[in-house]
Structure formats: C-alpha cells, structure tokens
Scaffold this active site. Structure first.
Site, PDB file in Angstrom:
ATOM      1  N   VAL A  13      47.674  28.290  40.931  1.00 32.37           N
ATOM      2  CA  VAL A  13      46.469  28.287  40.102  1.00 32.37           C
ATOM      3  C   VAL A  13      45.658  29.518  40.450  1.00 32.37           C
ATOM      4  O   VAL A  13      45.532  29.875  41.629  1.00 32.37           O
ATOM      5  CB  VAL A  13      45.627  27.018  40.357  1.00 32.37           C
ATOM      6  CG1 VAL A  13      44.299  27.096  39.621  1.00 32.37           C
ATOM      7  CG2 VAL A  13      46.408  25.767  39.952  1.00 32.37           C
ATOM      8  N   ASP A 195      43.574  36.310  42.907  1.00 32.03           N
ATOM      9  CA  ASP A 195      44.488  37.120  43.712  1.00 32.03           C
ATOM     10  C   ASP A 195      44.490  36.728  45.185  1.00 32.03           C
ATOM     11  O   ASP A 195      44.852  37.520  46.057  1.00 32.03           O
ATOM     12  CB  ASP A 195      44.164  38.619  43.572  1.00 32.03           C
ATOM     13  CG  ASP A 195      44.214  39.080  42.125  1.00 32.03           C
ATOM     14  OD1 ASP A 195      45.142  38.646  41.408  1.00 32.03           O
ATOM     15  OD2 ASP A 195      43.327  39.843  41.715  1.00 32.03           O
ATOM     16  N   ARG A 196      44.070  35.504  45.441  1.00 31.37           N
ATOM     17  CA  ARG A 196      44.049  34.949  46.802  1.00 31.37           C
ATOM     18  C   ARG A 196      43.102  35.708  47.733  1.00 31.37           C
ATOM     19  O   ARG A 196      43.212  35.602  48.947  1.00 31.37           O
ATOM     20  CB  ARG A 196      45.464  34.902  47.407  1.00 31.37           C
ATOM     21  CG  ARG A 196      46.441  34.016  46.618  1.00 31.37           C
ATOM     22  CD  ARG A 196      45.881  32.592  46.490  1.00 31.37           C
ATOM     23  NE  ARG A 196      46.850  31.647  45.955  1.00 31.37           N
ATOM     24  CZ  ARG A 196      46.777  31.137  44.714  1.00 31.37           C
ATOM     25  NH1 ARG A 196      45.817  31.511  43.892  1.00 31.37           N
ATOM     26  NH2 ARG A 196      47.660  30.244  44.315  1.00 31.37           N
ATOM     27  N   LEU A 197      42.156  36.449  47.169  1.00 32.66           N
ATOM     28  CA  LEU A 197      41.143  37.110  47.989  1.00 32.66           C
ATOM     29  C   LEU A 197      39.913  36.201  48.073  1.00 32.66           C
ATOM     30  O   LEU A 197      38.832  36.501  47.564  1.00 32.66           O
ATOM     31  CB  LEU A 197      40.777  38.478  47.397  1.00 32.66           C
ATOM     32  CG  LEU A 197      41.882  39.537  47.470  1.00 32.66           C
ATOM     33  CD1 LEU A 197      41.423  40.834  46.823  1.00 32.66           C
ATOM     34  CD2 LEU A 197      42.283  39.798  48.927  1.00 32.66           C
TER      35      LEU A 197
END
Length: 217
Positions: A13, A195-197
């Site tokens: 997600v 972006d998983r940041l």
C-alpha cells in the site's frame, strides 16, 4: 504454492494519508498521543485503544498479545489484567515492556517502551467499578494463562463464581487482579509516507527531560 503465498511479495500500500513534522508535534508525548487517539476515535477505527503488548520472561524469551489501554497521562500507559497471568509473570521478572498502538486505518502507529509498575489499589478499584458485571465475574473465574481441560471447565468455574456472588450488589476486586502502568522512556510516533520514507519522531527521556529526535525509516 498457494495463490495467497504467490501474491504476498506484490502486496503493498502506498502510504499517503498524512505527514508528521516537528513543527506540528505536541509539546509532550502524552499530549501527542491524546491528539492521535482522538483522531483514531473520530475515524471510527475498530478498538482504537487496542495495543500490542510485548514482554519477555527471565530467560529473554519474548511474547506479545493485544490488550486494551484503559488510561494514559504524563505518568504512562495503563492496562489491567490478572496478576498471575503469563504477561504479569514476565513483567514481575523484567520490569520492562513495550506496547504499540496499530492505527492502520490512519497509516499510523505509536510505540511506547519503558519500565512498569503496578497501579495503586484506588486506581484499580475505580476502573473495576465501571466494568460490566459479567467481566468482573469472568476475572474471578478464569485462571488466566493456565491450562484448562476444556471450555466446560471454564463454564463450570464461572457458574461457581456466579453462585458465590449471587447476593452481592457489587462484586469485589479479586486480589489477583489489577493494573500495570508502562512508564515510558521512549515514545515513537510513526506516520506512513510514500516510497517507504516514513516519518518517525521519537520522544526520548533522559533523567527528567525529554528530547525529540527524527529517525530514518
């Protein structure tokens, strides 16, 4: 390999529900927790006070389970349980715990880590008084975490407790039941980002002062 297993690597997600910045952070961890908790309630998340409690025994073997938070303030986060349960044995042995509020619907989580203490009898009695009678009787009837023969054994125990307190207007607090408070040294607020940041802001205590730090995701 099942279809579910094949799909797992591609399941993801994109977290775009919000952001967490130092400028918008509350002055204290408990005020920030209150803000996010209120938003979890307003979003009608299922059991917003549910948290995953992690403990370890004297040998360092970990375990986790979901419990319900029943209060928090500047002193810490409180939940109630049987003092003879597996989790209580762990807490008595190590005196430390961690708990995570998994507010997935808001793409958030909060992790609390620190030492533990039992809440006092007055605080336990206050919460006990608002529990439904059935929950009160269940606390007397269940030998929590112990092996039982079957479901019927639990029902038989409950029936015995119901007879014992049948004429009692109020069910007393069991001597083996009460609250634990996690007194945090670290409280981390996590907000999912693209972006998983992810945003990770941590309140960390040193002696009597708290600092705020940003952690890399």
């Amino acid at each position: 390999m099942s279809e579910a297993n094949v799909a797992l690597p591609s399941m993801r997600v994109s977290y775009e529900a919000g952001a967490l910045d130092e400028s918008s952070l509350a002055a204290t961890w408990h005020e920030q927790l209150q803000l996010w908790f209120d938003e979890a309630v307003q979003a009608e998340l299922v059991e917003p006070n549910a948290m995953v409690l992690a403990t370890a025994n004297a040998e360092g073997i970990p375990s986790s389970r979901t419990v319900l938070c029943k209060g928090f303030d500047e002193r810490g986060v409180v939940f109630f349980t049987n003092y003879t349960s597996a989790k209580s044995h762990d807490l008595k042995s190590t005196r430390v715990a961690a708990a995570t509020f998994p507010w997935l619907g808001l793409q958030r989580q909060v992790n609390v880590r620190g030492t533990v203490e039992k809440v006092d009898a007055a605080e336990t009695a206050e919460y006990w008084g608002v529990r439904p009678r059935g929950s009160q009787l269940g606390a007397w009837a269940s030998p929590q975490s112990r092996v039982v023969a079957n479901r019927e054994a639990l029902k038989s125990s409950l029936n015995g407790i119901e007879r014992r307190f049948a004429d009692a207007e109020k069910v007393p607090v069991p001597p083996h039941w009460g609250g634990w408070r996690i007194r945090p040294d670290v409280v981390e607020f996590w907000q999912g980002r693209p972006d998983r940041l992810h945003d990770r802001l941590r309140f960390r205590r040193k002696d009597t002062t708290w600092t705020v730090e940003r952690l890399a995701p």
